[in-house]
Design an enzyme around this catalytic site. Sequence first.
Site, PDB file in Angstrom:
ATOM      1  N   CYS A  43      80.135 -57.082  67.098  1.00 44.02           N
ATOM      2  CA  CYS A  43      79.282 -56.351  66.163  1.00 44.02           C
ATOM      3  C   CYS A  43      79.067 -54.917  66.634  1.00 44.02           C
ATOM      4  O   CYS A  43      79.123 -54.620  67.823  1.00 44.02           O
ATOM      5  CB  CYS A  43      77.918 -57.020  66.081  1.00 44.02           C
ATOM      6  SG  CYS A  43      78.018 -58.728  65.604  1.00 44.02           S
ATOM      7  N   ARG A  94      86.083 -51.758  66.592  1.00 44.47           N
ATOM      8  CA  ARG A  94      85.584 -52.918  67.345  1.00 44.47           C
ATOM      9  C   ARG A  94      85.893 -54.232  66.635  1.00 44.47           C
ATOM     10  O   ARG A  94      85.771 -55.303  67.240  1.00 44.47           O
ATOM     11  CB  ARG A  94      84.049 -52.812  67.525  1.00 44.47           C
ATOM     12  CG  ARG A  94      83.630 -51.622  68.361  1.00 44.47           C
ATOM     13  CD  ARG A  94      82.142 -51.359  68.212  1.00 44.47           C
ATOM     14  NE  ARG A  94      81.314 -52.383  68.817  1.00 44.47           N
ATOM     15  CZ  ARG A  94      80.897 -52.369  70.069  1.00 44.47           C
ATOM     16  NH1 ARG A  94      81.256 -51.390  70.864  1.00 44.47           N
ATOM     17  NH2 ARG A  94      80.136 -53.324  70.547  1.00 44.47           N
ATOM     18  N   TRP A 104      80.693 -59.030  63.335  1.00 48.57           N
ATOM     19  CA  TRP A 104      81.824 -59.850  63.764  1.00 48.57           C
ATOM     20  C   TRP A 104      81.207 -61.236  63.888  1.00 48.57           C
ATOM     21  O   TRP A 104      80.439 -61.514  64.803  1.00 48.57           O
ATOM     22  CB  TRP A 104      82.366 -59.327  65.091  1.00 48.57           C
ATOM     23  CG  TRP A 104      83.298 -60.234  65.823  1.00 48.57           C
ATOM     24  CD1 TRP A 104      82.978 -61.124  66.808  1.00 48.57           C
ATOM     25  CD2 TRP A 104      84.710 -60.335  65.660  1.00 48.57           C
ATOM     26  NE1 TRP A 104      84.099 -61.767  67.262  1.00 48.57           N
ATOM     27  CE2 TRP A 104      85.171 -61.310  66.576  1.00 48.57           C
ATOM     28  CE3 TRP A 104      85.631 -59.699  64.832  1.00 48.57           C
ATOM     29  CZ2 TRP A 104      86.525 -61.662  66.685  1.00 48.57           C
ATOM     30  CZ3 TRP A 104      86.967 -60.060  64.949  1.00 48.57           C
ATOM     31  CH2 TRP A 104      87.396 -61.024  65.860  1.00 48.57           C
ATOM     32  N   ASN A 144      73.161 -57.405  67.768  1.00 51.74           N
ATOM     33  CA  ASN A 144      74.479 -57.653  68.350  1.00 51.74           C
ATOM     34  C   ASN A 144      74.244 -58.572  69.546  1.00 51.74           C
ATOM     35  O   ASN A 144      73.400 -58.288  70.379  1.00 51.74           O
ATOM     36  CB  ASN A 144      75.072 -56.301  68.796  1.00 51.74           C
ATOM     37  CG  ASN A 144      76.372 -56.457  69.542  1.00 51.74           C
ATOM     38  OD1 ASN A 144      76.944 -57.539  69.579  1.00 51.74           O
ATOM     39  ND2 ASN A 144      76.840 -55.371  70.125  1.00 51.74           N
ATOM     40  N   GLY A 145      74.966 -59.705  69.589  1.00 49.08           N
ATOM     41  CA  GLY A 145      74.783 -60.634  70.706  1.00 49.08           C
ATOM     42  C   GLY A 145      74.608 -62.053  70.195  1.00 49.08           C
ATOM     43  O   GLY A 145      74.922 -62.349  69.043  1.00 49.08           O
ATOM     44  N   GLU A 187     102.200 -66.794  82.309  1.00 44.30           N
ATOM     45  CA  GLU A 187     101.397 -65.763  81.660  1.00 44.30           C
ATOM     46  C   GLU A 187     101.654 -64.378  82.287  1.00 44.30           C
ATOM     47  O   GLU A 187     101.757 -63.379  81.576  1.00 44.30           O
ATOM     48  CB  GLU A 187      99.900 -66.142  81.750  1.00 44.30           C
ATOM     49  CG  GLU A 187      98.924 -65.152  81.164  1.00 44.30           C
ATOM     50  CD  GLU A 187      99.118 -64.844  79.673  1.00 44.30           C
ATOM     51  OE1 GLU A 187      99.910 -65.517  79.007  1.00 44.30           O
ATOM     52  OE2 GLU A 187      98.495 -63.880  79.199  1.00 44.30           O
ATOM     53  N   LYS A 204     103.139 -61.214  80.196  1.00 42.73           N
ATOM     54  CA  LYS A 204     102.470 -59.911  80.111  1.00 42.73           C
ATOM     55  C   LYS A 204     103.450 -58.785  80.446  1.00 42.73           C
ATOM     56  O   LYS A 204     103.478 -57.765  79.781  1.00 42.73           O
ATOM     57  CB  LYS A 204     101.260 -59.833  81.069  1.00 42.73           C
ATOM     58  CG  LYS A 204     100.024 -60.591  80.660  1.00 42.73           C
ATOM     59  CD  LYS A 204      99.216 -59.981  79.546  1.00 42.73           C
ATOM     60  CE  LYS A 204      99.585 -60.516  78.203  1.00 42.73           C
ATOM     61  NZ  LYS A 204      99.106 -61.831  77.817  1.00 42.73           N
ATOM     62  N   GLU A 230     105.984 -58.211  77.576  1.00 45.32           N
ATOM     63  CA  GLU A 230     105.396 -57.554  76.403  1.00 45.32           C
ATOM     64  C   GLU A 230     105.122 -56.076  76.631  1.00 45.32           C
ATOM     65  O   GLU A 230     105.384 -55.247  75.771  1.00 45.32           O
ATOM     66  CB  GLU A 230     104.012 -58.160  76.108  1.00 45.32           C
ATOM     67  CG  GLU A 230     104.000 -59.553  75.620  1.00 45.32           C
ATOM     68  CD  GLU A 230     102.559 -59.991  75.381  1.00 45.32           C
ATOM     69  OE1 GLU A 230     101.870 -60.327  76.363  1.00 45.32           O
ATOM     70  OE2 GLU A 230     102.122 -59.970  74.236  1.00 45.32           O
ATOM     71  N   HIS A 287     116.080 -75.844  92.607  1.00 43.55           N
ATOM     72  CA  HIS A 287     116.967 -76.565  91.686  1.00 43.55           C
ATOM     73  C   HIS A 287     117.811 -75.607  90.852  1.00 43.55           C
ATOM     74  O   HIS A 287     118.331 -75.984  89.813  1.00 43.55           O
ATOM     75  CB  HIS A 287     116.143 -77.488  90.784  1.00 43.55           C
ATOM     76  CG  HIS A 287     115.398 -78.523  91.557  1.00 43.55           C
ATOM     77  ND1 HIS A 287     116.017 -79.564  92.219  1.00 43.55           N
ATOM     78  CD2 HIS A 287     114.071 -78.635  91.841  1.00 43.55           C
ATOM     79  CE1 HIS A 287     115.108 -80.291  92.848  1.00 43.55           C
ATOM     80  NE2 HIS A 287     113.913 -79.740  92.641  1.00 43.55           N
ATOM     81  N   LYS A 311      99.686 -58.092  66.449  1.00 46.31           N
ATOM     82  CA  LYS A 311      98.537 -58.772  67.048  1.00 46.31           C
ATOM     83  C   LYS A 311      98.358 -60.165  66.456  1.00 46.31           C
ATOM     84  O   LYS A 311      97.963 -61.100  67.147  1.00 46.31           O
ATOM     85  CB  LYS A 311      97.270 -57.929  66.824  1.00 46.31           C
ATOM     86  CG  LYS A 311      96.028 -58.484  67.500  1.00 46.31           C
ATOM     87  CD  LYS A 311      96.123 -58.399  69.010  1.00 46.31           C
ATOM     88  CE  LYS A 311      95.022 -59.137  69.721  1.00 46.31           C
ATOM     89  NZ  LYS A 311      95.390 -59.495  71.098  1.00 46.31           N
TER      90      LYS A 311
HETATM   91  C1  F6R Z   1     100.444 -62.391  74.179  1.00 45.08           C
HETATM   92  C2  F6R Z   1     100.022 -62.548  72.816  1.00 45.08           C
HETATM   93  C3  F6R Z   1     100.705 -63.572  71.966  1.00 45.08           C
HETATM   94  C4  F6R Z   1      99.656 -64.473  71.311  1.00 45.08           C
HETATM   95  C5  F6R Z   1     100.312 -65.477  70.338  1.00 45.08           C
HETATM   96  C6  F6R Z   1      99.302 -66.432  69.748  1.00 45.08           C
HETATM   97  O1  F6R Z   1      99.755 -61.371  74.828  1.00 45.08           O
HETATM   98  O2  F6R Z   1      99.132 -61.878  72.374  1.00 45.08           O
HETATM   99  O3  F6R Z   1     101.598 -64.313  72.712  1.00 45.08           O
HETATM  100  O4  F6R Z   1      98.982 -65.162  72.331  1.00 45.08           O
HETATM  101  O5  F6R Z   1     100.944 -64.777  69.306  1.00 45.08           O
HETATM  102  O6  F6R Z   1      98.325 -65.772  69.037  1.00 45.08           O
HETATM  103  P1  F6R Z   1      96.947 -66.474  68.671  1.00 45.08           P
HETATM  104  O7  F6R Z   1      96.242 -66.787  69.924  1.00 45.08           O
HETATM  105  O8  F6R Z   1      96.241 -65.460  67.829  1.00 45.08           O
HETATM  106  O9  F6R Z   1      97.292 -67.712  67.893  1.00 45.08           O
END
Ligand code: F6R
Length: 610
Positions: free
Chosen positions: A2, A27, A77, A101-102, A483, A487, A490, A506, A605
């Site tokens: 928010c 935000r 939000w 907000n909170g 992970e 990262k 990406e 292996h 995203k």
């Molecule tokens: C990695 C990333 C993607 C998402 C994936 C799932 O940094 O952002 O691998 O994790 O596309 O997205 P959600 O969690 O929104 O279902």
Amino acid sequence: MCGIVGYIGKNNAKDVLIEGLKRLEYRGYDSAGIAIVNDQTKKKVSIVKAVGKVAALAEKSQKRALNGSVGIAHTRWATHGKPSVANAHPHSAGRITLVHNGIIENYQELKNILIKKKHIFTSETDSEVVAHLIEQECKKKNFEDAVYATLKQLKGAYALGIINSDEPGKLIAVRNSSPLVLGVGDGEYIFASDPSAIIQHTKDVIYLEDGEVVIATASGYTVKTLTQKIRHRNVQKLEWNDEQAQKEGYAHFMLKEIFEQPHAIADALRGRMEIGEGLARLGGLRSVTDELREIERIIIISCGTSYNAGLVGEYMLEEYAGIPTEVEYASEYRYRKPLIDKHTAVIAISQSGETADTLAAIREAKRKGALTLGIVNAVGSTIARDTDAGVYNHAGPEISVASTKSFTSQLSILVLLTVLLGRQRDMSFTMGKRILTEMKRIPRHIDTIAKQDKKIKKLAQKYKKYDDLFYLGRKYNYPIALEGALKIKEISYVHAEGYAAGEMKHGPIALIDKDLPSIIIAPKDSVYEKTVSGIEEIRARRGKVIVITTKGTKELEKIANDIIEIPKTLEMLMPLLTVVPLQLFAYHFGVARGLDVDQPRNLAKSVTVE
Ligand code: F6R
């Protein structure tokens, strides 16, 4: 997350507030609203709200006579209740109108008391309860004292902007664990969740501290403590431009979000741990408590980073809740013939709640009769709505394309779920208490790791020339190796391989030479010795090694090229810590290679197509 803006001064409040809300749009939000103390009639507050963009609110506001120089505004939000006009802020009760907000942890308890006192609620929010409480207190006290009496009753996190139609020339703002900045202008004062909504009016600001209350009129302001003592705060000059203000001084949203993790985790845990009883309380799962008791198998479906969180969850749920758990890529699961019965729970993990593959998979599971649950960050999203029950992360919006804070927040929810399911089965009270006690310390531990940012940056610069990297981990940290590698891929477009450390011999060990550095996650846990043997094997083949290990693991200094230390915690909670240096490493690696880390090429995203 928010956004709040409040204004008191000599100008038209509506224009300042709408402009401020626009600057807070980054935000993330789903609805917006504004309340203005109307100058003509005084003693009257006009409210306009709209679902969707601030532009929709601005258009609606055009049609109303909102003339006044005192007002509050909000972008919501959603956390409690779906995005709707009724749930949008500001919320009113009698003479009181406020924005919040909170999260108010004890809102249900307070709401029940107020309902008995004949208060009528028009929204599902926790925030409306605060307005009613102040209104209730105003029956016996003046405005300021009523706010103080209310604050004593609230548990949780809040930033509040409050106006009172009986005292139209006053604006009270409060900060407790949710951000709030006061802009000190020439005969005008602006409150906002961050300086981006203030900077166009003044660069003189006070970053309010937790437990501070500001009472502002057009002619001045007073900062007080929770015990009503006056506090003298120095005004500070902002050196930022607009864009920097949105990132709160961080160079990128990704870095800001990595640093926000202690806060995001605290928000995920807020009101959900009864440490004294060793219990986790997840309100969103209350309606399926009996079904949860009957679960004999769990299938977690998700994609990308959320899938890696699910893998950590598999280790936790099997070891501590004793429930057989499988994790599947949603894109694979949806095309399989799922074997499900009524004792199977299918859990979708998704930050956006809109990932097409995860949605299709959860719908398929539902058709086959599974109990479907969601761990979702975006409130009111499709996955949140389509599952039988679920838990929200409360991590706030994640703007950088690469997920960071949503990952650790997903892990936090999985810890709570493990305790909840475990305690329904044979997890002891002592074990539940131990896990929750350690979990509470995680935000502080992450702060400690984040202090090594400069060191990690140097390391990223040292290794930036490499075009291939290996990430290795075992047991709870195998998913963290995945992970860490994800990262890097990406953010840096560099080839990185995440592998289970025990699998090296292996096949993949054939790749090791001086040009392939390995990042090995080797905290002092039950598989530490085995992971160390892997490090020796790589060193014997001239491979460079960066090790993430627990503080004080001296023996690794002799064999590793570089070491990053993390604080001690329970083995099951280690991933919440070991991932943080890997996020920072990926971030600095990408920046060192001159890339746009917030918007990496080819990525979106929210992946709403198959
Ligand atoms: C990695 C990333 C993607 C998402 C994936 C799932 O940094 O952002 O691998 O994790 O596309 O997205 P959600 O969690 O929104 O279902």
